[in-house]
Design a protein around this motif. Structure first.
Motif, PDB file in Angstrom:
ATOM      1  N   ALA A  77     -26.386  14.111   3.171  1.00 38.13           N
ATOM      2  CA  ALA A  77     -27.466  15.030   3.946  1.00 38.13           C
ATOM      3  C   ALA A  77     -28.743  15.008   3.069  1.00 38.13           C
ATOM      4  O   ALA A  77     -29.813  15.103   3.447  1.00 38.13           O
ATOM      5  CB  ALA A  77     -26.797  16.508   4.394  1.00 38.13           C
ATOM      6  N   LEU A  78     -28.427  15.377   1.589  1.00 37.55           N
ATOM      7  CA  LEU A  78     -29.252  15.521   0.832  1.00 37.55           C
ATOM      8  C   LEU A  78     -30.141  14.269   0.580  1.00 37.55           C
ATOM      9  O   LEU A  78     -31.447  14.320   0.590  1.00 37.55           O
ATOM     10  CB  LEU A  78     -29.022  16.044  -0.859  1.00 37.55           C
ATOM     11  N   GLY A  79     -29.516  13.200   0.749  1.00 35.82           N
ATOM     12  CA  GLY A  79     -30.319  11.861   0.750  1.00 35.82           C
ATOM     13  C   GLY A  79     -31.098  11.782   2.016  1.00 35.82           C
ATOM     14  O   GLY A  79     -31.990  10.797   1.750  1.00 35.82           O
ATOM     15  N   ALA A  80     -30.584  12.298   3.089  1.00 42.05           N
ATOM     16  CA  ALA A  80     -31.324  11.834   4.377  1.00 42.05           C
ATOM     17  C   ALA A  80     -32.515  12.603   4.468  1.00 42.05           C
ATOM     18  O   ALA A  80     -33.404  12.494   5.385  1.00 42.05           O
ATOM     19  CB  ALA A  80     -30.301  12.244   5.376  1.00 42.05           C
ATOM     20  N   TYR A  81     -32.488  13.938   3.676  1.00 44.45           N
ATOM     21  CA  TYR A  81     -33.887  14.560   3.610  1.00 44.45           C
ATOM     22  C   TYR A  81     -34.140  15.272   2.223  1.00 44.45           C
ATOM     23  O   TYR A  81     -33.862  16.349   1.993  1.00 44.45           O
ATOM     24  CB  TYR A  81     -33.476  15.953   4.633  1.00 44.45           C
ATOM     25  N   PRO A  82     -34.394  14.404   1.467  1.00 42.51           N
ATOM     26  CA  PRO A  82     -34.942  14.793   0.092  1.00 42.51           C
ATOM     27  C   PRO A  82     -35.888  15.858   0.046  1.00 42.51           C
ATOM     28  O   PRO A  82     -36.933  15.783   0.641  1.00 42.51           O
ATOM     29  CB  PRO A  82     -34.981  13.579  -0.748  1.00 42.51           C
ATOM     30  N   GLY A  83     -35.756  16.904  -0.863  1.00 42.60           N
ATOM     31  CA  GLY A  83     -36.574  18.189  -1.022  1.00 42.60           C
ATOM     32  C   GLY A  83     -36.693  18.912   0.187  1.00 42.60           C
ATOM     33  O   GLY A  83     -37.449  20.133   0.117  1.00 42.60           O
ATOM     34  N   GLY A  84     -35.694  18.783   1.337  1.00 46.54           N
ATOM     35  CA  GLY A  84     -36.122  19.540   2.555  1.00 46.54           C
ATOM     36  C   GLY A  84     -35.024  20.677   2.714  1.00 46.54           C
ATOM     37  O   GLY A  84     -35.068  21.427   3.444  1.00 46.54           O
ATOM     38  N   MET A  85     -33.675  20.611   1.932  1.00 53.32           N
ATOM     39  CA  MET A  85     -32.522  21.595   2.236  1.00 53.32           C
ATOM     40  C   MET A  85     -32.192  21.915   0.694  1.00 53.32           C
ATOM     41  O   MET A  85     -32.090  21.308  -0.126  1.00 53.32           O
ATOM     42  CB  MET A  85     -31.509  20.855   2.809  1.00 53.32           C
ATOM     43  N   GLN A  86     -31.491  23.139   0.994  1.00 47.07           N
ATOM     44  CA  GLN A  86     -30.768  23.674  -0.059  1.00 47.07           C
ATOM     45  C   GLN A  86     -29.255  23.486  -0.030  1.00 47.07           C
ATOM     46  O   GLN A  86     -28.630  23.179   0.999  1.00 47.07           O
ATOM     47  CB  GLN A  86     -31.108  25.130   0.001  1.00 47.07           C
ATOM     48  N   ILE A  87     -28.475  23.486  -1.306  1.00 47.14           N
ATOM     49  CA  ILE A  87     -27.128  23.347  -1.084  1.00 47.14           C
ATOM     50  C   ILE A  87     -26.362  24.594  -1.795  1.00 47.14           C
ATOM     51  O   ILE A  87     -26.776  24.753  -2.826  1.00 47.14           O
ATOM     52  CB  ILE A  87     -26.811  22.109  -1.663  1.00 47.14           C
ATOM     53  N   GLY A  88     -25.102  24.830  -1.281  1.00 42.21           N
ATOM     54  CA  GLY A  88     -24.412  25.823  -1.838  1.00 42.21           C
ATOM     55  C   GLY A  88     -22.612  25.393  -1.634  1.00 42.21           C
ATOM     56  O   GLY A  88     -22.371  24.479  -0.710  1.00 42.21           O
ATOM     57  N   GLY A  89     -21.852  25.928  -2.561  1.00 49.83           N
ATOM     58  CA  GLY A  89     -20.679  25.470  -2.532  1.00 49.83           C
ATOM     59  C   GLY A  89     -20.210  25.034  -3.776  1.00 49.83           C
ATOM     60  O   GLY A  89     -20.291  23.822  -4.023  1.00 49.83           O
ATOM     61  N   GLY A  90     -19.766  25.797  -4.795  1.00 53.42           N
ATOM     62  CA  GLY A  90     -19.074  25.214  -6.045  1.00 53.42           C
ATOM     63  C   GLY A  90     -20.081  24.865  -7.117  1.00 53.42           C
ATOM     64  O   GLY A  90     -19.963  24.291  -8.089  1.00 53.42           O
ATOM     65  N   ILE A  91     -21.327  25.626  -6.992  1.00 57.01           N
ATOM     66  CA  ILE A  91     -22.561  25.426  -7.939  1.00 57.01           C
ATOM     67  C   ILE A  91     -22.286  26.252  -9.004  1.00 57.01           C
ATOM     68  O   ILE A  91     -22.031  27.222  -8.962  1.00 57.01           O
ATOM     69  CB  ILE A  91     -23.874  25.667  -7.245  1.00 57.01           C
TER      70      ILE A  91
END
Length: 271
Positions: A77-91
């Motif tokens: 998903a990050l690769g499909a929308y670079p710079g557009g989304m945040q990510i969480g889970g095990g960070i």
């Protein structure tokens, strides 16, 4: 007041769950919706529609047999929308750069910072140094206790901390992050209406941007949320959105949130 879209990933699939039902044991959760599409379908849709600042959440712990599949979906998903989304889970401070390099605008953190019931200031400082404060979102997702107050919960919302949701706490933490994400866990996935006391508390904070999630199930709930928050908070809608099997039209949310400010005296769909 902006709409922040979401992609929640559990057991390698895009899902919407009842937040309080999530269990590490057996990777169980009460599911509202399991998508036939993968994470890139949603990421590309949000990118096409110009929605930025949404969040991707990996709901499996690192110890889960499903973590690898869920993590791969998140990275896709990050690769499909670079710079557009945040990510969480095990960070953590050690792996944050991996996700930023993969296209995340921000990393979202709870358990690494809120551990053993308390704020781990050393971990928070390490994270801010490793990722840059401007790339950190602190997840202050909360549940209520018998005293009527809201407390930060960790480990996929299963463990209470002694950190109370208060303005003084947010003001102190705000020096180490760019935004806050707050799930009203007791309402998450239930489309039962927003947690009004929590929304009022968050709206009184005047520092970093805050996104609220939990309980918005109808357009009337959204209008109520705007009134309670004074339009100061961003919001996300999960299970109630028709993209995830719910009743609120995604296109209607797009239309309303893209609408330019009303001229004096004109009617607003949110009023």
């Amino acid at each position: 007041m902006r709409f922040r879209p979401c992609i929640d990933i559990h057991n390698g699939k895009v899902k919407q769950i009842v937040g309080g039902s999530l269990k590490d044991a057996g990777d169980q959760a009460q599911e509202n919706f399991t998508s036939e599409y993968d994470s890139t379908f949603y990421a590309r849709r949000y990118r096409k529609d110009g929605l930025k600042g949404g969040h991707i959440i990996i709901l499996n712990p690192v110890s889960s047999e499903y973590y690898k599949a869920s993590n791969e979906q998140a990275l896709a998903a990050l690769g499909a929308y670079p710079g557009g989304m945040q990510i969480g889970g095990g960070i953590t401070a050690e792996n944050a750069s991996r996700y930023l390099d993969a296209g995340a605008s921000h990393v979202i953190v709870t358990s690494y910072v809120f551990r053993d019931g308390k704020i781990q200031w050393d971990n928070l400082k390490r994270l801010a140094a490793a990722a840059g404060r401007e790339h950190v979102v602190l997840d202050l997702s909360c549940r209520s206790k018998e005293d009527g107050c809201f407390y930060v919960v960790t480990d996929r919302w299963q463990k209470f901390t002694d950190v109370k949701l208060e303005l003084s706490v947010m003001e102190e933490l705000g020096g180490y992050c760019d935004e806050f994400l707050v799930h009203g866990v007791d309402a998450e996935g239930k489309a039962s209406g927003v947690m009004e006391g929590m929304v009022r508390t968050l709206a009184a904070y005047q520092g970093r941007p805050v996104t609220y999630a939990g309980g918005i199930g109808t357009m009337e709930d959204l209008r109520r949320f705007k009134k309670l928050s004074g339009g100061k908070l961003d919001f996300t809608i999960g299970s109630a959105l028709d993209l995830f099997g719910g009743q609120i039209p995604y296109e209607e949310i797009l239309r309303l949130t893209r609408r330019p400010p009303c001229r004096p005296g004109a009617h607003s769909a949110f009023s």
